[in-house]
Each structure stands twice: as structure tokens, then as C-alpha cells.
Design a protein around this motif. Structure first.
Motif, PDB file in Angstrom:
ATOM      1  N   ASN A 238      -1.170  -3.932   7.212  1.00  0.00           N
ATOM      2  CA  ASN A 238      -0.363  -2.784   6.771  1.00  0.00           C
ATOM      3  C   ASN A 238      -0.031  -2.846   5.286  1.00  0.00           C
ATOM      4  OD1 ASN A 238      -0.151  -1.535   9.365  1.00  0.00           O
ATOM      5  ND2 ASN A 238       1.418  -3.032   9.940  1.00  0.00           N
ATOM      6  N   SER A 239      -1.014  -3.217   4.467  1.00  0.00           N
ATOM      7  CA  SER A 239      -0.725  -3.373   3.039  1.00  0.00           C
ATOM      8  C   SER A 239      -1.670  -2.580   2.134  1.00  0.00           C
ATOM      9  CB  SER A 239      -0.773  -4.857   2.650  1.00  0.00           C
ATOM     10  OG  SER A 239      -2.025  -5.433   2.971  1.00  0.00           O
ATOM     11  N   SER A 240      -2.343  -1.579   2.700  1.00  0.00           N
ATOM     12  CA  SER A 240      -3.336  -0.836   1.929  1.00  0.00           C
ATOM     13  C   SER A 240      -2.733  -0.074   0.748  1.00  0.00           C
ATOM     14  CB  SER A 240      -4.098   0.129   2.844  1.00  0.00           C
ATOM     15  OG  SER A 240      -3.223   0.757   3.752  1.00  0.00           O
ATOM     16  N   LEU A 241      -1.573   0.546   0.947  1.00  0.00           N
ATOM     17  CA  LEU A 241      -0.960   1.314  -0.131  1.00  0.00           C
ATOM     18  C   LEU A 241      -0.365   0.417  -1.211  1.00  0.00           C
ATOM     19  CD1 LEU A 241       0.796   4.326   1.644  1.00  0.00           C
ATOM     20  CD2 LEU A 241      -1.106   4.410   0.030  1.00  0.00           C
ATOM     21  N   SER A 242       0.198  -0.720  -0.809  1.00  0.00           N
ATOM     22  CA  SER A 242       0.729  -1.645  -1.814  1.00  0.00           C
ATOM     23  C   SER A 242      -0.401  -2.265  -2.625  1.00  0.00           C
ATOM     24  CB  SER A 242       1.598  -2.725  -1.155  1.00  0.00           C
ATOM     25  OG  SER A 242       0.901  -3.387  -0.125  1.00  0.00           O
ATOM     26  N   ASN A 243      -1.554  -2.509  -1.982  1.00  0.00           N
ATOM     27  CA  ASN A 243      -2.732  -2.971  -2.717  1.00  0.00           C
ATOM     28  C   ASN A 243      -3.142  -1.954  -3.774  1.00  0.00           C
ATOM     29  OD1 ASN A 243      -2.888  -5.183  -1.028  1.00  0.00           O
ATOM     30  ND2 ASN A 243      -4.730  -4.515   0.039  1.00  0.00           N
ATOM     31  N   LEU A 244      -3.202  -0.702  -3.355  1.00  0.00           N
ATOM     32  CA  LEU A 244      -3.660   0.359  -4.245  1.00  0.00           C
ATOM     33  C   LEU A 244      -2.701   0.560  -5.417  1.00  0.00           C
ATOM     34  CD1 LEU A 244      -5.814   2.438  -4.791  1.00  0.00           C
ATOM     35  CD2 LEU A 244      -4.703   3.979  -3.171  1.00  0.00           C
ATOM     36  N   LYS A 245      -1.434   0.421  -5.162  1.00  0.00           N
ATOM     37  CA  LYS A 245      -0.458   0.524  -6.253  1.00  0.00           C
ATOM     38  C   LYS A 245      -0.716  -0.564  -7.289  1.00  0.00           C
ATOM     39  CE  LYS A 245       4.481   0.754  -7.298  1.00  0.00           C
ATOM     40  NZ  LYS A 245       5.861   0.700  -6.736  1.00  0.00           N
ATOM     41  N   GLU A 246      -1.073  -1.747  -6.816  1.00  0.00           N
ATOM     42  CA  GLU A 246      -1.355  -2.853  -7.738  1.00  0.00           C
ATOM     43  C   GLU A 246      -2.605  -2.558  -8.564  1.00  0.00           C
ATOM     44  OE1 GLU A 246       0.255  -6.061  -9.440  1.00  0.00           O
ATOM     45  OE2 GLU A 246       1.073  -5.115  -7.643  1.00  0.00           O
TER      46      GLU A 246
END
Length: 342
Positions: A238-246
Motif C-alpha cells: 500500500n505504498s504506491s502513491l508515497s513512492n510516486l510522491k518521492e
């Protein structure tokens, strides 16, 4: 001066030389080339990734010895993914570093190849780094670690010995791969380029990373009304959006490059309005970024789909400003990259 004094003095001198060598090893190459600031960011990103992989391996081994909690290993994995986002998808730089990309991360995984390969791999009693590196890339990288830590089919949380053996071997392989990457970045790969060639490489690197990031949204978004959430990167954790923000933070850092990046180049060319537009687009995109970390969960609702689509549109505008406006102003043609036609 007696023999003992000479020996002590020699030891001190040797220790000093070793210390200096260690310091130099952690520093990027020093050049007067106009790419230096961007290069230093890349070197720092490679070093950070290498450090993160070492920590992940250490925490993994200690977990299997009952000296760490699974949550500590998960936190180390998340930090590793965060650091990888600063190098992901650029397709520019030292060839020996770029050759490691598939070994670090297999994505997109259109047919859940990772799940099938990892389920088979956990049936093997014992693993080491060499045996892992002889396997498919789906067993070698950050995605395979995610499967071990988060997938419901993994028994590592209840003391699965086979999973622990595999976890230790995969994370050791990641250390090895990241060693190769940081070693490759010790030399500035652009130091011999003239200004036009450097601008072309620089814009291509930003463009490639932006294209790759956009695909991490467009693939799961798919057709309106028919999303494919399992195409999301890191959906298990559940970390796809936080990855993309990075990814976006990384691109913004490269765009500014400590006052010597594309922002400064455009301003020096008199393109102040364009530089302001690109900078504001980065800032607006990050300020409006969803608080959720999971694209998989977001795509379960119509409202979530609209929110994800809005983020994609922001990145599309950023792509236009860099690929069209900035490239034209600098007389640079951005060609195809490794994600085209994927």
C-alpha cells in the motif's frame, strides 16, 4: 628517534592515509563541468540507496535471528524503496549502473510473475546470493522483498525458515547490486560533454523519469470506469502513491540542482516565466498530493479514481512544460526512452 617511535609514526601515517581514502570513497568526483551539481545529486542518491540496502540486509538477517521485529524490516524496506525512487526510470548515467535496474526492480508486473516465482522460490530449502542472482529478476529485487514481507502467501511473519533464507539472500544481492551502482557513479559520466550535449542528456533524464512516473499512474488508471489496481507499483505494501510522491521530489531536486539546474539555465536564457511555471507546477503537484499512500485503495472508489486522474493531469502538464517548452527553448530534441512502447 628509535625503532619503536618510527613504527608508531608509520602506523599513524598509514591510518591517516586509510582515513583519507575512506573519506574520498564517499565523495563524488570533483569537476568544473556544468553538470557537476546534477552529478552530485545523482551520486548522493546512489550512496543513499546503497546505505539503505545495507540497512535492509542487516535488519533482515537480524530479524531471522530474532533480534529485530518484522516492522523494523518493513520500515527498512520502505526507506529502501524511497531511496530507489530518486534513481528510478532515468535511463541516463553510467551504463554499469543502468544495467542493474531490472535486477533492482521488476515493474510493471502485468501477469503477477513475481507472485508465481516467489511462491515457487519459497519451496526451496536454502538460498545464497549466488543462487538468487542466477534466478529470474522477479526473485532478485525490491518487489520480491515486498512479497516476502507483505503477501498473504508468505509465512515469514510466523517464522518461515525458507522465507528467511530467501530474504537474507535477496537483500544481500541488493547490497551487491547497489555497490555496483554507487561505484559507477563515483565518476561524472557527463564531464566530457559540451553544453548542448549536456543539456540534451539532462532534459532526457528528467523526461524519462517523468514518463516512468506517469506510467505508474496511467497503467492502474487504465480506461475510465475500468481501473486495474493490481498494476499499481508496490500494491502489496500500500505504498504506491508515497513512492510516486518521492519520484516528484527527486525530479524537483534535479530541476533545481542547488541553483545550477534547469531552472537556472532557463533563467540565464531569459526564460524566467517558463522557469517559474515549471517550478510552480512542481510545487502545486506536491502541495495537492493525496494523503493516502495506496493507489490500489484509492482506485476502489469513483472519487478516488478522479483524485488519481487529477494527479496524472498535473504530471502531464509538467511533461508538456519540460518536453515541449523547455526543450524547444534550449534547442534540444528529446528522443525515445526505455519506457516507450512498454
Amino acid at each position: 628517534m628509535n625503532h619503536k617511535t618510527l613504527t608508531i609514526a608509520a602506523a599513524i601515517l598509514l591510518a591517516g592515509c586509510q582515513s583519507s581514502a575512506g573519506i574520498e570513497k564517499n565523495r563524488p568526483q570533483s569537476t568544473s563541468h556544468e553538470s557537476q551539481s546534477v552529478y552530485e545529486i545523482q551520486f548522493a542518491s546512489a550512496k543513499r540507496f546503497n546505505d539503505a540496502m545495507r540497512q535492509l540486509h542487516d535488519d533482515s538477517v537480524q530479524y531471522c535471528r530474532a533480534n529485530r521485529s518484522l516492522e523494523q524490516v518493513k520500515a527498512a524496506w520502505r526507506q529502501g524503496m524511497e531511496s530507489w525512487m530518486h534513481l528510478q526510470g532515468q535511463e541516463r548515467g553510467p551504463a554499469t549502473a543502468l544495467e542493474q535496474n531490472w535486477n533492482i526492480q521488476f515493474w510493471p508486473d502485468k501477469k503477477n510473475t513475481t507472485g508465481r516465482k516467489m511462491a515457487a522460490a519459497t519451496k526451496v530449502d536454502s538460498w545464497d546470493m549466488a543462487s538468487v542472482q542466477s534466478q529470474s529478476v522477479t526473485v532478485q529485487g525490491l518487489g520480491s522483498v515486498e512479497w516476502l514481507l507483505y503477501d498473504t502467501a508468505s509465512t515469514i511473519s510466523v517464522g518461515g525458515n525458507k522465507e528467511c533464507s530467501l530474504l537474507a539472500a535477496v537483500t544481500k544481492s541488493l547490497v551487491d547490486r547497489s555497490n555496483t551502482i554507487v561505484e559507477a557513479w563515483r565518476i561524472n559520466p557527463w564531464s566530457e560533454l559540451d553544453t548542448k550535449a549536456w543539456h540534451a542528456e539532462y532534459l532526457a533524464m528528467l523526461s524519462n523519469q517523468l514518463d516512468y512516473s506517469m506510467k505508474k499512474l496511467s497503467r492502474p488508471l487504465a480506461k475510465i470506469g475500468s481501473p486495474r489496481p493490481y498494476f499499481s507499483e508496490s500494491w502489496r505494501s500500500n505504498s504506491s502513491l508515497s513512492n510516486l510522491k518521492e519520484n516528484i521530489i527527486a525530479m524537483q531536486s534535479l530541476y533545481l540542482a542547488q541553483g545550477e539546474g534547469l531552472d537556472d539555465i532557463l533563467r540565464a536564457e531569459g526564460e524566467v516565466a517558463l522557469a517559474d511555471n515549471i517550478l510552480h507546477q512542481f510545487e502545486d503537484t506536491l502541495e495537492a498530493w493525496p494523503e493516502e499512500s495506496s493507489l490500489f485503495e484509492m482506485l476502489q472508489t469513483k472519487e478516488g479514481y478522479r483524485t488519481a486522474l487529477a494527479q496524472f493531469n498535473k504530471l502531464e502538464q509538467l511533461k508538456y512544460l519540460i518536453n515541449e517548452e523547455a526543450s524547444i527553448k534550449l534547442g534540444v530534441v528529446i528522443g525515445f526512452n526505455a519506457t516507450d512502447g512498454d
